[in-house]
Design an enzyme around this catalytic site. Structure first.
Site, PDB file in Angstrom:
ATOM      1  N   ASN A   1      25.614  -4.235   0.438  1.00  0.00           N
ATOM      2  CA  ASN A   1      24.902  -3.765   1.636  1.00  0.00           C
ATOM      3  C   ASN A   1      23.548  -4.466   1.779  1.00  0.00           C
ATOM      4  O   ASN A   1      22.678  -3.997   2.496  1.00  0.00           O
ATOM      5  CB  ASN A   1      24.726  -2.236   1.594  1.00  0.00           C
TER       6      ASN A   1
ATOM      7  N   GLU B   1      17.780   0.484  -1.363  1.00  0.00           N
ATOM      8  CA  GLU B   1      18.872   0.748  -0.437  1.00  0.00           C
ATOM      9  C   GLU B   1      18.437   0.521   1.020  1.00  0.00           C
ATOM     10  O   GLU B   1      17.237   0.591   1.332  1.00  0.00           O
ATOM     11  CB  GLU B   1      19.362   2.181  -0.617  1.00  0.00           C
TER      12      GLU B   1
END
Ligand code: GLP
Length: 243
Positions: free
Chosen positions: A136, A143
Site C-alpha cells: 500500500n 500506513e
C-alpha cells in the site's frame, strides 16, 4: 530520484549491497538505518558474504532500525530484533551495543517513541537509510494517511498490512495489531535513502510512489521530495514505470 533497474532479485540485492558497502568504506563509523521484511534479506546476505571475505568491516558502524512490533519480545522469532540478529548482526563484527531497534515491550508508547528519537539524534542522524516498500506504499510501518510530519510513533496496523505479514506467523490472530515505527519526518532526515523493491506485486506501489501525486495516501511518494534517493528495483517491480 535515481532509479537503478536490476535484472532480478539477486541483482537488486547485490546492487543495493554495493551502495551500502560504499557507504561503510567511505565512512567506517557511519549510521545505517535498516529495514526488515523479505526484500532486504538478499542485501544482508550479500553484505555478510563480503564481510566474510574480508572486504567489509562493521566494527565502527551504528545501526538504527525502522520499526518493531508492539508486545513482541526480543526472543520471539517474529520480532524484528530477532530478524536483524539472525540475518545480519550475528554474522558480522558489529558491536551490538550500537544496534538500535524500537523496544516493542515498552508499554509506555510516549516514552518508547521519545527515547527512540533521542537515540537517532544522539547518533548524529542517519547517513544511509535502507527501505522496503509495502503493497500500500508504506515505508517502515507508516500506513496510508499518516501525516508526513510524524516522527517515531505507535501505529495501529491496517488489515492489509497484517495480511501481508501473515506469512511469517502461524495464523492471522497471532499477527500483532500495533507497532512502533520511525515516522516519515525521521526517515526524510536521513542524508541518503536507498529503497529496494522486488516483484510484480510491488509494481503498482512503486509506480504510485515515484510517478504519482505526492500524498500521505502513498507514504513512499514523499521520497520524491528528498534530494538523495536511489531506488533499486528489479524488472518485475519496474514493469509499470514509464521508461
Ligand atoms: C513490513 C515492514 C516494512 C517492509 C514491508 C514490506 O510492513 N514494516 O519495513 O518494507 O513490510 O515487506 P516485504 O519486503 O516483505 O514485502
Amino acid at each position: 530520484m535515481k532509479i537503478v533497474r536490476a535484472k532480478d532479485y539477486y541483482d537488486m540485492s547485490r546492487k543495493a549491497a554495493n551502495i551500502i558497502s560504499a557507504q561503510i568504506i567511505m565512512k567506517p563509523d557511519c549510521v545505517l538505518g535498516l529495514a526488515t521484511g523479505s526484500t532486504p534479506i538478499g542485501t544482508y546476505e550479500q553484505l555478510v558474504e563480503w564481510y566474510k571475505k574480508g572486504d567489509l568491516d562493521f566494527s565502527s558502524v551504528t545501526t538504527i532500525n525502522l520499526d518493531e512490533y508492539r508486545g513482541v519480545t526480543k526472543e520471539d522469532p517474529h520480532s524484528y530484533y530477532y530478524f536483524m540478529r539472525e540475518k545480519l548482526f550475528s554474522q558480522v563484527n558489529i558491536d551490538l551495543s550500537r544496534t538500535y531497534i524500537p523496544d516493542g515491550m515498552d508499554d509506555d508508547a510516549q516514552h518508547a517513541c521519545r527515547f527512540y528519537e533521542e537515540i537517532i539524534s544522539r547518533c548524529g542522524g542517519i547517513d544511509l537509510q535502507l527501505l522496503g516498500l509495502g503493497h500500500n506504499g508504506h515505508i517502515g510501518f507508516n500506513e496510508p494517511g499518516t501525516a508526513f510530519e510524524a516522527r517515531t510513533h505507535l501505529v495501529n496496523l491496517t488489515e492489509a498490512t497484517r495480511k501481508a505479514n501473515q506469512r511469517f506467523f502461524a495464523d492471522d490472530e497471532n499477527v500483532p495489531r500495533q507497532a512502533y515505527t520511525m515516522g516519515i519526518k525521521s526517515i526524510m532526515q536521513a542524508k541518503k535513502i536507498v529503497v529496494v523493491v522486488s516483484g510484480k506485486d510491488k509494481a503498482e506501489a512503486l509506480c504510485a510512489a515515484v510517478q504519482g501525486e505526492i500524498t500521505p495516501n502513498v507514504q513512499a511518494s514523499v521520497l520524491q521530495l528528498h534530494n538523495d534517493v536511489t531506488i533499486v528495483a528489479d524488472q518485475e517491480a519496474c514493469s509499470l514505470l514509464e521508461v
